[in-house]
Enzyme design. Structure first.
Site, PDB file in Angstrom:
ATOM      1  N   GLU A   1       7.509   6.950   9.633  1.00 57.83           N
ATOM      2  CA  GLU A   1       6.525   7.135   8.716  1.00 57.83           C
ATOM      3  C   GLU A   1       6.020   8.487   8.759  1.00 57.83           C
ATOM      4  O   GLU A   1       4.908   8.888   8.751  1.00 57.83           O
ATOM      5  CB  GLU A   1       5.738   6.294   8.373  1.00 57.83           C
TER       6      GLU A   1
ATOM      7  N   GLU B   1      11.367  -1.917   7.152  1.00 60.24           N
ATOM      8  CA  GLU B   1      10.282  -3.207   7.083  1.00 60.24           C
ATOM      9  C   GLU B   1       9.937  -3.706   5.973  1.00 60.24           C
ATOM     10  O   GLU B   1       9.746  -2.856   4.856  1.00 60.24           O
ATOM     11  CB  GLU B   1       8.800  -2.182   7.845  1.00 60.24           C
TER      12      GLU B   1
END
Length: 513
Positions: free
Chosen positions: A131, A278
């Site tokens: 991220e 995820e």
């Protein structure tokens, strides 16, 4: 005038045909050349999980064939050797700047963390950072360079065909995500996203995306219904509809994945697949997170696994694999932050399931109910009136046979509401084939692997005895329903607890329609 109208109609027909062809091409652009898989994330702090050999033993016992590491821990990679388990290793964010600025540093990283372990350890992908655009924006300028340097090192070692390189993104980089057809990446990141997507396309890689319907639900201020976030069935007239494509969305997960597909197509990338690196749901939270519960976590992950392994795909790309890594394998008790941050795991550190997934028809992966010995029990310390209401409901509308609780029968003693409620909620849980959502009862019940039978009182489900699933429908009061009561034979000094049955459908906001 008639001729002009005819020409207009012809142009309209040609335009509609062209639009239809474009839409069909866009829908079919992503290849469906392999089945989807379910993997797991190991966790960010390995000091909070069992030894590598214990981790691998659990993976084998649960038939988990894909795992993502947040680093390239040597001991873990050695333990995974000769297992065939497909491994994603990661370049941590704190190493990204060095690798993104130096081809030699990237080559050294590959030599130390990949070449030293293959082919014994089946490393199949490398996640470069995590991220980065949202968590470490100062490293964004070197992100693509880091990907290219890592890939070049793989090419030099003739490993580029077996090991893919990508970088996981938060879904937060997608703006205006509903309707999905209007979604686009934050345009301030175009100087990074365009070369990044070009790199992924040129190397036959894929977009890594982290998808958390839990956070979308929590941040929606009531706009997103809980059932929509948990993959629970919605009536067709309550599904979210994309007005531009007329595609129907029955869950948040699909809507986010399709938003990413559309955001890529906005930048003229229509052939890149997506792997969800995820996704999950916390099983416990503090007072500000009332929907972080065992039942909701079980429901979300059970439904997610079925959804992925059935190769359902998304409305935009039906039947196209969206392989997904569940976050995460173990609870992280030492993790800082809120209660929920510690409780995303499928297992406790001792290897005991946090809850038992309900995966009938979803194959053997993560089928941790291998003995079929799971039970529903009332929680110690639960409110007596709520326990009485659960008991009343199970023995009444729930149609459970509660006669063993009558005086003189095997389960009458001990004569208290906690013990009797445990018998009743478990009998309902077993009657409903342990279906997700049937062991909550407004939060006063939970799933356990410990048989609550005692003395001559043998609980339903003990010894593998189960009842039939009734009409495929859960009727028990869950964390989202209103508890109903009825006058009961099993009444305690606290008095009967009655309330009207409220059955309603949550209506999606206009934002979703």
């Amino acid at each position: 005038m008639v001729l002009e109208e005819g020409r207009v109609l012809a142009v309209i027909k040609e335009s509609m045909a062209a639009l239809l062809l474009f839409f069909l091409l866009a829908v079919s652009a992503v290849s469906a050349d392999e089945d989807a898989f379910i993997g797991v994330n190991l966790g960010t702090d390995l000091s909070d999980v069992p030894s590598p050999t214990q981790v691998v033993a659990l993976l084998k016992s649960q038939n988990i064939r894909h795992i993502r590491l947040y680093d390239a821990d040597r001991a873990m990679l050695l333990a995974l050797a000769n297992t065939g388990i497909q491994v994603t290793v990661s370049v941590p964010n704190d190493q990204l700047l060095g690798i993104g600025q130096s081809n030699a540093t990237a080559a050294n990283w590959i030599a130390r963390n990949v070449i030293a372990h293959v082919p014994a350890t089946n490393i199949t992908s490398i996640a470069v950072g995590s991220e980065v655009l949202s968590a470490l924006p100062n490293a964004a300028p070197v992100l693509v360079s880091a990907l290219k340097f890592i890939h070049s090192a793989l090419v030099a070692s003739n490993l580029d065909r077996q090991i893919k390189v990508s970088t996981p993104h938060s879904s937060a980089i997608i703006l205006d995500s509903f309707p999905p057809s209007q979604a686009f990446f934050n345009r301030s990141w175009d100087p990074v996203m365009v070369p990044l997507l070009k790199f992924l396309q040129s190397t036959d890689s894929y977009l890594m995306l982290n998808v958390y319907p839990y956070y979308d639900y929590m941040q929606s201020n009531g706009v997103i219904p809980l059932d929509y976030a948990l993959f629970r069935p919605l009536p067709p007239n309550k599904e979210a509809v994309d007005a531009n494509t007329l595609l129907h969305y029955t869950n948040v997960f699909d809507a986010i994945v399709d938003a990413a597909y559309f955001a890529m197509s906005y930048l003229n990338f229509t052939k890149l697949p997506i792997v969800v690196t995820e996704s999950g749901w916390p099983s416990k939270g503090d007072s500000s997170e009332p929907d972080a519960t065992l039942d909701n976590a079980n429901t979300y992950n059970s439904n997610l696994i079925r959804h992925v392994l059935n190769n359902t795909g998304t409305p935009k790309h039906p039947g196209i694999a969206v392989s997904t890594y569940i976050y995460e394998l173990y609870n992280e008790d030492l993790r800082p932050g809120s209660v929920s941050e510690k409780n995303w795991g499928l297992f406790n550190a001792n290897g005991v399931p946090v809850y038992t997934l309900h995966l009938t028809g979803a194959g053997t992966v993560l089928a941790n109910d291998t003995t079929n010995q799971t039970f529903c029990v009332a929680k110690e310390g639960a409110d007596r009136k709520m326990l009485q209401a659960a008991l009343d409901w199970a023995c009444g509308p729930g149609k459970v046979d509660c006669s063993p609780l009558l005086q003189g029968q095997p389960c009458y003693e001990p004569d208290n509401v906690l013990t009797h409620a445990t018998y009743a909620v478990n009998a309902y849980f077993q009657r409903m084939a342990k279906s997700p959502g049937t062991c909550d009862f407004k939060g006063v019940a939970t799933v356990t692997t410990t048989d609550p039978s005692h003395g001559t009182c043998i609980f339903p489900g003990s010894g593998g005895r189960n009842s039939s699933f009734i009409n495929g429908t859960s009727l028990a009061p869950s964390s989202n329903s209103t508890t109903s009561g009825c006058l009961s034979l099993f009444f305690y000094s606290g008095g009967s607890f009655t309330s009207s049955v409220i059955i309603g459908l949550l209506v999606l906001s206009a934002v979703f329609l």
